[in-house]
Design a protein around this motif. Structure first.
Motif, mmCIF file in Angstrom:
data_model
loop_
_atom_site.group_PDB
_atom_site.id
_atom_site.type_symbol
_atom_site.label_atom_id
_atom_site.label_comp_id
_atom_site.label_asym_id
_atom_site.label_seq_id
_atom_site.Cartn_x
_atom_site.Cartn_y
_atom_site.Cartn_z
ATOM 1 N N TYR A 7 42.244 38.397 40.926
ATOM 2 C CA TYR A 7 41.942 37.247 40.075
ATOM 3 C C TYR A 7 41.510 37.730 38.706
ATOM 4 N N ARG A 8 41.857 36.944 37.698
ATOM 5 C CA ARG A 8 41.480 37.297 36.329
ATOM 6 C C ARG A 8 40.941 36.074 35.606
ATOM 7 N N ASN A 9 40.198 36.351 34.552
ATOM 8 C CA ASN A 9 39.628 35.266 33.754
ATOM 9 C C ASN A 9 40.569 34.925 32.596
ATOM 10 N N ALA A 10 40.157 34.018 31.744
ATOM 11 C CA ALA A 10 40.989 33.559 30.626
ATOM 12 C C ALA A 10 41.299 34.679 29.637
ATOM 13 N N GLU A 11 40.446 35.714 29.606
ATOM 14 C CA GLU A 11 40.669 36.857 28.709
ATOM 15 C C GLU A 11 41.575 37.913 29.332
ATOM 16 N N GLY A 12 42.029 37.675 30.567
ATOM 17 C CA GLY A 12 42.907 38.624 31.236
ATOM 18 C C GLY A 12 42.181 39.740 31.969
ATOM 19 N N GLN A 13 40.856 39.638 32.056
ATOM 20 C CA GLN A 13 40.081 40.655 32.770
ATOM 21 C C GLN A 13 40.057 40.325 34.257
ATOM 22 N N PHE A 14 40.166 41.361 35.070
ATOM 23 C CA PHE A 14 40.064 41.158 36.510
ATOM 24 C C PHE A 14 38.630 40.767 36.865
ATOM 25 N N THR A 15 38.503 39.718 37.674
ATOM 26 C CA THR A 15 37.174 39.219 38.031
ATOM 27 C C THR A 15 36.949 39.102 39.530
ATOM 28 N N GLY A 16 37.992 39.308 40.321
ATOM 29 C CA GLY A 16 37.825 39.189 41.761
ATOM 30 C C GLY A 16 39.033 39.679 42.510
ATOM 31 N N TYR A 17 38.900 39.691 43.825
ATOM 32 C CA TYR A 17 39.940 40.238 44.704
ATOM 33 C C TYR A 17 39.858 39.562 46.067
ATOM 34 N N SER A 18 41.014 39.377 46.660
ATOM 35 C CA SER A 18 41.102 38.844 48.012
ATOM 36 C C SER A 18 42.238 39.541 48.739
ATOM 37 N N ALA A 19 41.994 39.972 49.952
ATOM 38 C CA ALA A 19 43.045 40.515 50.816
ATOM 39 C C ALA A 19 42.842 39.914 52.191
#
Length: 115
Positions: A7-19
């Motif tokens: 997952y990423r925020n509006a700035e394109g930075q990764f902010t989360g993960y799900s597997a």
């Protein structure tokens, strides 16, 4: 199949993960795809905490599922460091998905779309 999402925020930075899921590449205990995805996710979480001092918010951590997000807001240096580690997670997952496309699906989504 394992379904992994960064997952990423509006700035394109990764902010989360799900597997979530199992690859069924091989029987339990011999499944290299499942092992690779598990190691990549766990190493990212542990490195964020031990190397960057970023305590992730674990949303789920059960058999076959790992979900986390970065706390917000993060100081600029912590976010920078976290992006390096999240980028390494992305690279590792991309490599595994390329080698085993029937066993791992990787996507990138905006965080706000995730429930």
């Amino acid at each position: 199949m394992i379904r992994a999402i960064l997952y990423r925020n509006a700035e394109g930075q990764f902010t989360g993960y799900s597997a979530r899921g199992h690859s069924d590449y091989a029987e339990e205990g011999y499944d290299i795809v499942c092992a690779a995805v598990s190691v990549l996710g766990a190493t990212c979480v542990n490195s964020l905490e031990s190397l960057c001092g970023v305590e992730v918010e674990l949303l789920e951590n059960d058999s076959g599922v790992l979900r986390f997000r970065l706390p917000a807001p993060l100081p600029p240096q912590s976010m920078h460091d976290a992006q390096i580690l999240m980028g390494a997670l992305h690279q590792g997952l991309s490599d595994v998905a390329e080698q085993f496309p029937k066993d791992l699906s990787l996507s990138i989504q905006d965080w706000r779309k995730q429930q």
